[in-house]
Design an enzyme around this catalytic site. Structure first.
Site, PDB file in Angstrom:
ATOM      1  N   ASN A 189       0.692  -1.295   0.151  1.00 44.43           N
ATOM      2  CA  ASN A 189       0.065  -0.426   0.089  1.00 44.43           C
ATOM      3  C   ASN A 189       0.916   1.664   0.186  1.00 44.43           C
ATOM      4  O   ASN A 189       2.197   0.840   0.389  1.00 44.43           O
ATOM      5  CB  ASN A 189      -1.084   0.673   1.172  1.00 44.43           C
ATOM      6  CG  ASN A 189      -1.902  -0.743   1.058  1.00 44.43           C
ATOM      7  OD1 ASN A 189      -2.525  -0.880   0.284  1.00 44.43           O
ATOM      8  ND2 ASN A 189      -2.543  -1.264   2.210  1.00 44.43           N
TER       9      ASN A 189
ATOM     10  N   ASP B 230     -12.329  -2.665   3.058  1.00 46.20           N
ATOM     11  CA  ASP B 230     -11.367  -1.621   3.592  1.00 46.20           C
ATOM     12  C   ASP B 230     -12.376  -0.206   3.520  1.00 46.20           C
ATOM     13  O   ASP B 230     -12.396   0.820   3.532  1.00 46.20           O
ATOM     14  CB  ASP B 230     -10.157  -1.420   3.503  1.00 46.20           C
ATOM     15  CG  ASP B 230      -9.545  -2.765   4.255  1.00 46.20           C
ATOM     16  OD1 ASP B 230     -10.217  -3.127   5.063  1.00 46.20           O
ATOM     17  OD2 ASP B 230      -8.141  -2.761   3.752  1.00 46.20           O
TER      18      ASP B 230
ATOM     19  N   HIS C 264      -7.410  -7.480  -1.869  1.00 48.32           N
ATOM     20  CA  HIS C 264      -7.563  -8.860  -1.276  1.00 48.32           C
ATOM     21  C   HIS C 264      -9.566  -8.408  -0.132  1.00 48.32           C
ATOM     22  O   HIS C 264     -10.259  -9.192  -0.406  1.00 48.32           O
ATOM     23  CB  HIS C 264      -7.874 -10.307  -0.620  1.00 48.32           C
ATOM     24  CG  HIS C 264      -6.741  -9.659   0.772  1.00 48.32           C
ATOM     25  ND1 HIS C 264      -5.149  -9.800   1.152  1.00 48.32           N
ATOM     26  CD2 HIS C 264      -6.764  -8.199   1.632  1.00 48.32           C
ATOM     27  CE1 HIS C 264      -4.730  -9.288   2.548  1.00 48.32           C
ATOM     28  NE2 HIS C 264      -5.982  -8.294   2.276  1.00 48.32           N
TER      29      HIS C 264
HETATM   30  P1  NAD Z   1       6.100  -4.859   7.177  1.00 48.22           P
HETATM   31  O1  NAD Z   1       7.019  -4.054   7.596  1.00 48.22           O
HETATM   32  O2  NAD Z   1       5.909  -6.484   7.656  1.00 48.22           O
HETATM   33  O3  NAD Z   1       7.214  -5.341   5.613  1.00 48.22           O
HETATM   34  C1  NAD Z   1       7.187  -6.109   4.518  1.00 48.22           C
HETATM   35  C2  NAD Z   1       8.309  -5.912   4.404  1.00 48.22           C
HETATM   36  O4  NAD Z   1       9.583  -5.078   3.712  1.00 48.22           O
HETATM   37  C3  NAD Z   1      10.096  -6.077   5.566  1.00 48.22           C
HETATM   38  O5  NAD Z   1      10.222  -7.809   5.711  1.00 48.22           O
HETATM   39  C4  NAD Z   1      10.554  -5.596   5.334  1.00 48.22           C
HETATM   40  O6  NAD Z   1      11.877  -5.869   5.715  1.00 48.22           O
HETATM   41  C5  NAD Z   1      10.359  -5.143   4.200  1.00 48.22           C
HETATM   42  N1  NAD Z   1      11.172  -4.081   3.739  1.00 48.22           N
HETATM   43  C6  NAD Z   1      11.136  -2.457   4.234  1.00 48.22           C
HETATM   44  N2  NAD Z   1      11.936  -1.773   3.013  1.00 48.22           N
HETATM   45  C7  NAD Z   1      12.133  -2.253   2.377  1.00 48.22           C
HETATM   46  C8  NAD Z   1      12.949  -1.829   1.127  1.00 48.22           C
HETATM   47  N3  NAD Z   1      13.176  -0.733   1.029  1.00 48.22           N
HETATM   48  N4  NAD Z   1      13.281  -2.922   0.612  1.00 48.22           N
HETATM   49  C9  NAD Z   1      13.078  -4.290  -0.092  1.00 48.22           C
HETATM   50  N5  NAD Z   1      12.195  -4.865   1.446  1.00 48.22           N
HETATM   51  C10 NAD Z   1      12.173  -3.952   2.743  1.00 48.22           C
HETATM   52  O7  NAD Z   1       4.841  -4.756   6.561  1.00 48.22           O
HETATM   53  P2  NAD Z   1       3.606  -5.940   6.172  1.00 48.22           P
HETATM   54  O8  NAD Z   1       2.327  -5.102   7.426  1.00 48.22           O
HETATM   55  O9  NAD Z   1       3.942  -7.436   5.796  1.00 48.22           O
HETATM   56  O10 NAD Z   1       2.762  -4.761   5.115  1.00 48.22           O
HETATM   57  C11 NAD Z   1       3.083  -4.595   3.957  1.00 48.22           C
HETATM   58  C12 NAD Z   1       2.896  -4.089   2.464  1.00 48.22           C
HETATM   59  O11 NAD Z   1       1.816  -5.236   2.346  1.00 48.22           O
HETATM   60  C13 NAD Z   1       2.173  -2.847   3.696  1.00 48.22           C
HETATM   61  O12 NAD Z   1       2.769  -1.872   2.423  1.00 48.22           O
HETATM   62  C14 NAD Z   1       0.638  -3.360   3.497  1.00 48.22           C
HETATM   63  O13 NAD Z   1       0.088  -2.481   3.678  1.00 48.22           O
HETATM   64  C15 NAD Z   1       0.583  -4.165   2.565  1.00 48.22           C
HETATM   65  N6  NAD Z   1      -0.619  -4.774   2.353  1.00 48.22           N
HETATM   66  C16 NAD Z   1      -1.910  -5.014   1.263  1.00 48.22           C
HETATM   67  C17 NAD Z   1      -2.586  -5.735   0.943  1.00 48.22           C
HETATM   68  C18 NAD Z   1      -3.166  -6.067   0.287  1.00 48.22           C
HETATM   69  O14 NAD Z   1      -4.431  -7.378   0.028  1.00 48.22           O
HETATM   70  N7  NAD Z   1      -2.578  -5.679  -1.392  1.00 48.22           N
HETATM   71  C19 NAD Z   1      -2.827  -6.498   2.584  1.00 48.22           C
HETATM   72  C20 NAD Z   1      -1.941  -6.085   3.596  1.00 48.22           C
HETATM   73  C21 NAD Z   1      -1.386  -5.860   4.294  1.00 48.22           C
END
Ligand code: NAD
Length: 467
Positions: free
Chosen positions: A153, A260, A175
């Site tokens: 996001n 959402d 999702h």
């Molecule tokens: P998280 O903090 O666990 O981050 C995921 C990973 O990104 C971590 O392992 C972190 O080390 C890595 N990361 C951070 N900066 C980085 C960089 N510069 N380069 C490479 N890797 C990097 O976060 P999360 O709660 O797993 O969420 C991840 C993303 O997914 C968020 O943006 C969240 O909003 C999104 N999300 C999307 C959906 C969807 O359906 N599209 C659903 C839930 C969450």
């Protein structure tokens, strides 16, 4: 198999990565893919590697894995690049939110009408937007035929930004549409046809009917008359699809808000904790209150801890189907080990593209006339059947009420956020804040910007320097 190379950036996001790997194992045509994991957190990505290899063994699949250090290495040679990274992690989100609150902006400055989701920042996440663009430009240069799949996001701003600034093939996925199932279950219907449309986290139930064409909105209307939704009791902070807010939004806008979208209402439902509790239910007041979000972040860090423990156990010889915690994580693991696919769209989408098996998806792509009464140069979320590289978009009609009172203001905010980011112009942020109901003086805005955007610029610069 098709021998694809699939890069995952932010692969340390264990829950997400394991779903992707598990899904890949379940598609015979994809189960010999090479999955390339990239993350800035070495421990997390190594844990994912250990578990992913074990999962592959469990399913008798032939997936290969490697860990790479740079975005370039994740991209070069890949057919698909999935981005699930959160630049700065949840710590950054909490930091910018707390600076906002210090200056009088409850839940931070990114909390705005129609945009309250707490990990969906668009005004302060210049680091995240920088990362999106960096990945996209790397794809443009080193893998111009690759698909970029956006999971991180803000999907709406990210898809709009990348698709207007670069020429790569891109889709944003969420999702959220699965929430339609909650409405159907509530109404007691099992066989139905549905369609959603709008923008990410702003989608509406545009079609809902029985297989023989009877409009199920009649059932929604009946339920509205007899449901005492004021007495709604959520089972967790995210249980909001049938909350009073959803029904009130339905009554005002005329379509049911999905997923959402229910979190993205107006200040009427978000003004303060008490208000949130009134509308989203006790005790949390929804996912985006200070209580609900704390619950979620603690849950996430618990999962990181469990993944760490699981990886250790597997390294010591445990089998993946023997891992247990006695918590909800066991259900999640059971699902990953079952034959069912996860509900995330990425892998089925990849399958439809490479194996030319038609599949129906909810995709985020630039509008360009797909939804007639919305602007062209912004990403919409819309149903499409994908087969090979051909997308057939469903005709999606969204009433003027939803367009003028919800989608257009939300889209304007996205465009303003992108403009401020691209020009790194804090005067534009200030202009947004001058219209904010929480602003009492220009001095307040100036002080906030001086403190907050020092941090915002620094963090964006770090990502700019990243390889
Ligand atoms: P998280 O903090 O666990 O981050 C995921 C990973 O990104 C971590 O392992 C972190 O080390 C890595 N990361 C951070 N900066 C980085 C960089 N510069 N380069 C490479 N890797 C990097 O976060 P999360 O709660 O797993 O969420 C991840 C993303 O997914 C968020 O943006 C969240 O909003 C999104 N999300 C999307 C959906 C969807 O359906 N599209 C659903 C839930 C969450």
């Amino acid at each position: 198999g098709t021998g694809l190379r699939i890069g995952i950036i932010g692969a340390g996001s264990a829950v997400f990565s394991m779903k992707i790997v598990s899904d890949l194992c379940k598609f015979p045509s994809l189960s010999d893919s090479h999955v390339v994991l990239m993350d800035v957190d070495r421990t997390r990505v190594e844990n994912v590697l250990v578990l992913a290899k074990e999962l592959t063994k469990y399913f008798n699949a032939k997936l290969k894995f490697s860990i790479v250090e740079t975005i370039k290495n994740a991209v070069e040679g890949s057919d698909f690049v999935i981005n699930t990274a959160l630049a700065g992690g949840h710590g950054y989100l909490d930091l910018v939110r707390s600076i906002g609150e210090k200056h009088g902006y409850y839940r931070g400055i990114d909390a705005q009408n129609f945009n309250f989701v707490s990990d969906y920042l668009n005004l302060t996440n210049w680091n995240q937007l920088t990362l999106f663009l960096k990945i996209a430009r790397t794809i443009e240069k080193y893998a111009p035929n690759a698909w970029y799949l956006q999971a991180a996001n803000p999907v709406m701003e990210g898809t709009t930004l990348v698709s207007t600034q670069t020429g790569i093939k891109m889709v944003g996925f969420c999702h959220g549409h699965h929430a339609v199932e909650a409405i159907a279950k509530f109404l007691g219907v099992s066989e139905y046809e549905w369609q959603v449309g709008g923008v990410n986290h702003g989608i509406w139930l545009t079609k809902f009917r029985t297989k023989d064409g009877k409009d199920l909105y009649k059932e929604v209307e009946k339920a509205l008359q007899k449901t005492r939704y004021e007495e709604f009791k959520p089972s967790n902070p995210f249980d909001d699809q049938l909350s009073p807010v959803a029904w009130e939004m339905y009554k005002l806008y005329g379509l049911f808000p999905i997923g959402d979208t229910v979190r993205n209402s107006t200040w009427k439902y978000h003004r303060d904790l008490q208000t949130k509790i009134k509308w989203y239910g006790a005790p949390w007041g929804g996912a985006d209150s200070e209580i609900g979000w704390k619950w979620y972040v603690e849950e996430l860090s618990r999962v990181v801890g469990v993944i760490d423990m699981f990886a250790k156990m597997v390294r010591e010889g445990a089998k993946i189907n023997e891992l247990k915690t006695g918590t909800q994580i066991d259900d999640y693991l059971k699902e990953i080990l079952s034959e069912k696919i996860s509900g995330e769209q990425h892998v089925p989408f990849i399958n439809s593209v490479v194996s030319k098996v038609p599949g129906r998806f909810v995709v985020n792509v630039l509008n360009k006339g797909k939804i007639k009464n919305l602007e062209d140069d912004v990403a919409v979320e819309i149903c499409a059947t994908v087969c090979g590289e051909k997308f057939e978009y469903e005709e999606t009609h969204i009433p003027e009420r939803v367009v003028n009172w919800y989608l257009k203001p939300r889209i304007l905010l996205a465009k303003q956020a992108i403009d401020a980011f691209l020009n790194k112009d804090v005067r534009l942020i200030a202009d947004i804040l001058e219209r904010d109901p929480r602003t009492k003086s220009t001095e307040q805005v100036e002080k906030l910007i001086a403190e907050l955007y020092t941090v915002v610029r620094q963090e964006a610069e770090k990502v700019e320097q990243q390889e």
